[in-house]
Scaffold this motif. Sequence first.
Motif, short mmCIF file in Angstrom:
data_model
loop_
_atom_site.label_atom_id
_atom_site.label_comp_id
_atom_site.label_asym_id
_atom_site.label_seq_id
_atom_site.Cartn_x
_atom_site.Cartn_y
_atom_site.Cartn_z
N GLN A 149 21.47 0.58 33.46
CA GLN A 149 21.86 1.82 34.15
C GLN A 149 20.72 2.30 35.04
O GLN A 149 20.48 3.50 35.17
N ALA A 150 20.06 1.36 35.69
CA ALA A 150 18.97 1.70 36.59
C ALA A 150 19.44 2.61 37.73
O ALA A 150 18.67 3.42 38.24
N HIS A 151 20.73 2.50 38.09
CA HIS A 151 21.24 3.32 39.20
C HIS A 151 21.32 4.80 38.83
O HIS A 151 21.39 5.65 39.72
N PHE A 152 21.30 5.12 37.54
CA PHE A 152 21.25 6.52 37.09
C PHE A 152 19.85 6.95 36.65
O PHE A 152 19.55 8.14 36.61
N LEU A 153 19.01 6.00 36.29
CA LEU A 153 17.76 6.29 35.60
C LEU A 153 16.85 7.24 36.37
O LEU A 153 16.20 8.11 35.78
N ALA A 154 16.78 7.08 37.68
CA ALA A 154 15.87 7.92 38.46
C ALA A 154 16.20 9.40 38.28
O ALA A 154 15.30 10.24 38.13
N GLU A 155 17.50 9.74 38.30
CA GLU A 155 17.88 11.14 38.11
C GLU A 155 17.48 11.64 36.74
O GLU A 155 17.04 12.79 36.58
N VAL A 171 9.38 8.41 27.75
CA VAL A 171 9.35 7.04 27.25
C VAL A 171 10.72 6.42 27.55
O VAL A 171 11.72 6.80 26.94
N VAL A 172 10.75 5.51 28.51
CA VAL A 172 11.97 4.77 28.82
C VAL A 172 11.99 3.51 27.94
O VAL A 172 11.03 2.75 27.94
N VAL A 173 13.08 3.33 27.21
CA VAL A 173 13.23 2.13 26.39
C VAL A 173 14.24 1.22 27.08
O VAL A 173 15.44 1.51 27.10
N ASP A 174 13.73 0.16 27.70
CA ASP A 174 14.58 -0.83 28.38
C ASP A 174 15.17 -1.74 27.32
O ASP A 174 14.50 -2.62 26.78
N ASP A 175 16.45 -1.54 27.04
CA ASP A 175 17.11 -2.25 25.94
C ASP A 175 17.68 -3.59 26.42
O ASP A 175 18.88 -3.84 26.33
N GLY A 176 16.78 -4.44 26.94
CA GLY A 176 17.21 -5.77 27.38
C GLY A 176 18.03 -5.77 28.65
O GLY A 176 18.90 -6.63 28.83
N SER A 177 17.74 -4.83 29.55
CA SER A 177 18.52 -4.75 30.80
C SER A 177 18.30 -5.98 31.67
O SER A 177 17.23 -6.61 31.65
N THR A 178 19.34 -6.32 32.44
CA THR A 178 19.24 -7.40 33.42
C THR A 178 19.17 -6.87 34.84
O THR A 178 19.16 -7.64 35.79
N VAL A 218 13.30 14.79 22.29
CA VAL A 218 14.60 14.93 22.93
C VAL A 218 15.08 13.54 23.30
O VAL A 218 14.28 12.72 23.79
N PHE A 219 16.37 13.26 23.06
CA PHE A 219 16.94 11.95 23.38
C PHE A 219 17.92 12.11 24.54
O PHE A 219 18.99 12.71 24.39
N LEU A 220 17.51 11.59 25.69
CA LEU A 220 18.27 11.74 26.93
C LEU A 220 18.83 10.38 27.33
O LEU A 220 18.07 9.45 27.59
N ASP A 221 20.15 10.25 27.39
CA ASP A 221 20.74 8.99 27.85
C ASP A 221 20.46 8.82 29.34
O ASP A 221 20.35 9.79 30.10
N ALA A 222 20.36 7.58 29.77
CA ALA A 222 19.93 7.27 31.13
C ALA A 222 20.90 7.78 32.19
O ALA A 222 20.50 7.99 33.35
N ASP A 223 22.17 7.99 31.84
CA ASP A 223 23.14 8.47 32.82
C ASP A 223 23.32 9.98 32.78
O ASP A 223 24.19 10.52 33.48
N ASP A 224 22.52 10.67 31.98
CA ASP A 224 22.60 12.13 31.89
C ASP A 224 21.34 12.77 32.47
O ASP A 224 20.40 12.08 32.87
N ARG A 225 21.31 14.10 32.50
CA ARG A 225 20.17 14.83 33.04
C ARG A 225 19.88 16.05 32.20
O ARG A 225 20.79 16.62 31.58
N LEU A 226 18.61 16.46 32.21
CA LEU A 226 18.24 17.74 31.61
C LEU A 226 18.26 18.82 32.68
O LEU A 226 17.90 18.58 33.83
#
Length: 428
Positions: A149-155, A171-178, A218-226
Amino acid sequence: MGAVSELVSVEVADPTDEVLRGCYLDAPSKGSRAEANALEVSGWVLGAHGPVAAVEFCDGDRLVWRTPVEVARPDLAAAFPDVAWAERAGFATTLSTTGTTADLVLRISAVLPDEARVPVASLRIRRGWRHGPPGEAALVSVVIPCYNQAHFLAEAVESVIAQTHPHHEVVVVDDGSTDNTREVAARYPGVRCVRQRNAGLAAARNTGIRRSNGDFLVFLDADDRLRPKALQAGLDDLRAHPECAFVSGHYRRVSLDGSPIPTPELPCAGADPYETLLRSNYVGMPATALYRREVFEHVAAFDTSLPACEDYDLNLRIARRFPVHCHEHVVADYRRHGSSMSGDLPRMLASAITVMRRQRPHLRDSAEHRAAYQAGVRFWRGYYGDPLRRDLAARLSAGDWRPGVRELVALARYHPRALSRLRDRSQP
């Protein structure tokens, strides 16, 4: 580190010789502190006409603990040589206060052989956590698991950088992304990217716990925002409620492009957050909650056996044991899009009902919790199971007689009544 209890006051009753010859509380004493789940209590109680059967600890009308009166007390035998049962008139127990209110008053009563209760003492206990309340220098770790979900990660990352509370780490945890998750994370100085083989959302969050440093999480999913004041709102609420293991706020839904869309109202929990959570997940999404790191010394982290709803499972386990609180601030944006996990109805139905069923062993002592559990099962079957049934019914009506085995298995295991209505086109 961890939760503690402080004994604020102790009051011992002054019994009459008609019922009790005497009683005394040896421990704890005023001002003593102990682990919240291990408060050592000891003393003695001497019946006037026979041995006392037990000592009970009650929170209002609710029985918290019961222990027999049978501990040897040679000192009492010497002091009361005319009372044959004085030699074994002591009691000692380890009292658990987990799952109780932050400011707890326990009444201690002697239980006589005829089941009559006689007051012995009362304890006022204030529960909290070892370190002081969160201040301006509190470090908050924001863990962002990311799988393709790199296309959302920046936000997501930029929403943390924009926080009004400046003391945070990402802390970004890259869970085996391609995809280019690692490259996106590398654009931001100070953002740490931890890479692991794909192991799922729960495992990625657990990695983030281990690889982060803050006292708060805090646990933030990559496609969400604070929202900009999310961390400050959480810290302020923890300061106001220092007994709480976590606090949570509200969220708003946003579309694929990030613009707001209508959001259902999720009221805060009432006096019993565990009961409210049994009825439905009022926390709503992971990023609305701010946790004390210490809570993970007492409660296992995210359950990696769950394919979804692992945050709901965690919050139920915490709220069952510790006070939690919710505030009225909107702290996160929850992005709805076609590839989000919440759209996988068989997975969500199976996970939600599995999480609920795990609570059954803990409901025996509370009719209110059992009723909330039943309401919660109905809620999740309606929320995920009924739309799944309607989808299958529509496919059958269109002449597709090969509905997915996965969908049918999910209904059979977790919403069996829906199967009997599947072919009835009159059902909504």
